[in-house]
Design a protein around this motif. Structure first.
Motif: not given
Lengths: 317, 281
Positions: A69, A93, A97-98, A101-102, A104, A138, B106, B115-116, B122
């Motif tokens: 990411a 997870d 998240q990384s 949701y981000s 990437k 996504e 983001t 980044i989230a 993380q």
């Protein structure tokens, strides 16, 4: 009916390795990460050719996903490689998240998916990964059927901007799709034309579906086989058009019937054109040790199971 | 470059922002945010080499990653007051349709965030990935990251910490906010982590201590020292001792305000202890 020839069995993971090798030569932004499974994932060539763009992370999959990411920041296109189990459930997870949701541009490439991993048994045979990954907003989810298609999908993913999950397997399986195919993400591939039943298959089950269609043809049943290599986004149009013609469907996948391709198909049908459906997949169970063929037979993931499901679903029309 | 008094004034204003943001929506995390105000102000106003405009790739500039995303109030306040987005937007913190989500993301396009974060543990991995990307791009700028001390209980951190030294990622400065508190109490009670300095050293990191992380001068000096230690084959860790809730006396030295907003009276008291300097949003 149209028939297909096995040009020589190969493992889909080698298709991934070949695709990655080609990307190494054609796209300097492609980087590869692996969690101590270089040989299993066939990443040796990329590592040898581009050591500066290859990252051995050790047995630390969570870190691998986060590193990937982070590498997208600065324009890299990371391909991560490990078994499907450790590519999804172990790092859900981190992906959520990384990566997802981000937003990437990480390509999570997963080998040894499903029962065909074989003797290592249920700890390594994930049958839930399609479900896990398709639920992530996504996230693109691809499950290729043979060597050529896996290579083409790997190459196509580098041009696709966004998080993606590419699922493939361990054993040598028939190689029958064109070597020079243009892999279109989200576009189903119709392999045979038929009027009595639609068979929607993904991954290793596509060849089994073609074998089933041959047998059904001999029995006077006309089966339309469609290769659903992209489970998300699903090609709703292709599915609905086919089912409009045949009036029933069999879904076939090396995955739990809960959460897999079949449920995605059922959602589309129930929304637009309800039709009888039979589900070829594992019936909410873990796998076990055994050879690939033994396991596929025991858990009903082969041509025989698809034939039975087809005959059953036609009667329900 | 702003002088120390200007940085101090901004820090005071950031404290007011934090208190007002969490008070308005009666939620959010003031404790850790207040404790890290000096660090954020120093980082964004002095330490980091930043481009004027934000773009995700951040080529040719230093990058920052917040791993303990719950201290978003301090992050948002400093980002806004460093020009990434209008200060007025702090009014939308945690509201429906806001870019200022409870934890940074983001997803809604907030400039400054790459980044989230929020699900803990993380950030090391992500920051290390960005640092590797900088090396591949021949970009000599640095990557900074911030992590909670309680957060170090997450195992993924140690995967990243091990990776960084093993791969000589020496263009990163990771700071640990040592405030000794987490949701359920002091870190020593919840899960004693022993000697964090010794742990980082054992994992092959160079460690810099900032004994008073709530003193601007000490933060600037410590971070300058950390910067001087980059590029020498080892990742650099800063152990930043802070006081949770710093600057608001009744919020200090306790975990009670980790994730709790002040009521009207408490807000008034907190604001009275931090007189307006640069103008409220």
């Amino acid at each position: 009916m149209k028939t297909y020839t096995n040009t020589g069995s190969k493992d889909t993971r080698s298709g991934f390795g070949a695709g990655l090798t080609e990307l190494g030569q054609t796209n300097e932004n492609v980087v590869a990460l692996c969690a101590d499974l270089i040989g299993s994932l066939k990443m040796d060539d990329f590592k040898a050719n581009h050591p500066e763009r290859f990252f051995q992370v050790g047995i630390a999959e969570a870190n691998m996903i986060g590193l990937a990411a982070g590498m997208t920041i600065g324009g890299k296109i990371p391909f991560t490689g490990t078994f499907a189990n450790f590519s999804t459930g172990r790092v859900y997870d981190q992906i959520r998240q990384s990566v997802a949701y981000s937003g990437k541009n990480v390509k999570i490439c997963a080998s040894h998916a499903g029962l065909t991993l074989g003797e290592d048994g249920a700890t390594h045979q994930i049958l839930e990964d399609i479900g896990l990954m398709k639920m992530l907003p996504e996230m693109t989810v691809i499950n290729t059927c043979d060597y050529n298609q896996t290579k083409a999908a790997t190459i196509a993913l580098a041009k696709h901007d966004g998080p993606a999950y590419l699922r493939f397997g361990r054993p040598k399986v028939p190689n029958f799709t064109p070597e020079d195919q243009n892999f279109e993400i989200g576009k189903a591939v119709q392999l045979t034309e038929g009027t009595d039943v639609t068979i929607l298959a993904t991954g290793h089950l596509v060849w089994e579906a073609l074998e089933a269609a041959k047998s059904l043809h001999e029995k006077g049943i006309s089966a339309e086989v469609i290769n659903i290599h992209t489970i998300k986004p699903l090609d709703d149009k292709a599915i609905l058009e086919s089912v409009a013609k045949t009036g029933c469907v069999v879904s076939a996948e090396e995955h739990n019937v809960i959460g897999g391709l079949g449920e995605s198909v059922a959602r589309v049908l129930s929304q637009h054109k309800p039709a009888p459906q039979e589900f070829v997949g594992t019936q909410d169970t873990f796998g076990e040790s055994g050879t690939s063929d033994q396991l596929m037979d025991k858990y009903g993931l082969n041509a025989k199971a698809i034939i039975n499901a087809s005959e059953k679903v036609i009667k329900r029309k | 470059m702003p002088n120390t008094q200007q940085l101090q004034d901004l820090t005071t204003q950031v404290r007011r922002d934090i208190l007002r943001m969490v008070h308005k929506v009666n939620s959010g995390h003031p404790g850790g945010s207040l404790g890290c105000a000096e660090f954020f102000v120093s980082l964004y106003q002095d330490i980091m080499d930043r481009n004027d405009t934000f773009d995700m790739d951040g080529i040719g500039e230093d990058l920052f990653f917040l791993s303990n995303g719950h201290i978003s109030p301090v992050y948002y306040s400093v980002l806004a007051r460093s020009g990434y987005f209008p200060v007025d937007e702090l009014n939308t913190f945690r509201l429906l349709n806001s870019r200022l989500q409870g934890h940074p993301t983001t997803h809604d396009g907030l400039p400054g965030v790459r980044i989230a974060s929020g699900s803990l543990g993380q950030g090391f991995s992500v920051a290390l990935g960005a640092a590797q990307s900088k090396k591949l791009n021949g970009d000599n700028h640095l990557v900074y990251s911030l992590h909670g001390d309680g957060e170090l209980q997450e195992g993924q951190n140690w995967e990243g910490i091990m990776y960084a030294a093993g791969n000589k990622v020496d263009n990163i400065i990771s700071t640990i906010d040592l405030n000794g508190q987490q949701i359920d109490g002091s870190t020593d009670v919840v899960l004693p982590m022993g000697n964090i300095r010794a742990k980082f050293e054992a994992f092959g990191w160079t460690v810099v201590d900032i004994e008073n992380g709530n003193d601007i001068t000490a933060v600037l000096e410590g971070m300058a020292k950390a910067k001087s230690l980059t590029g020498k084959g080892k990742p650099v860790c800063v152990l930043l001792k802070t006081i949770m809730g710093n600057g608001v006396d009744f919020m200090m030295h306790t975990h009670a305000w980790h994730g709790k907003a002040p009521n009207d009276e408490q807000l008034a008291e907190g604001l009275a202890q931090n007189a307006e300097t640069l103008g409220d949003y």
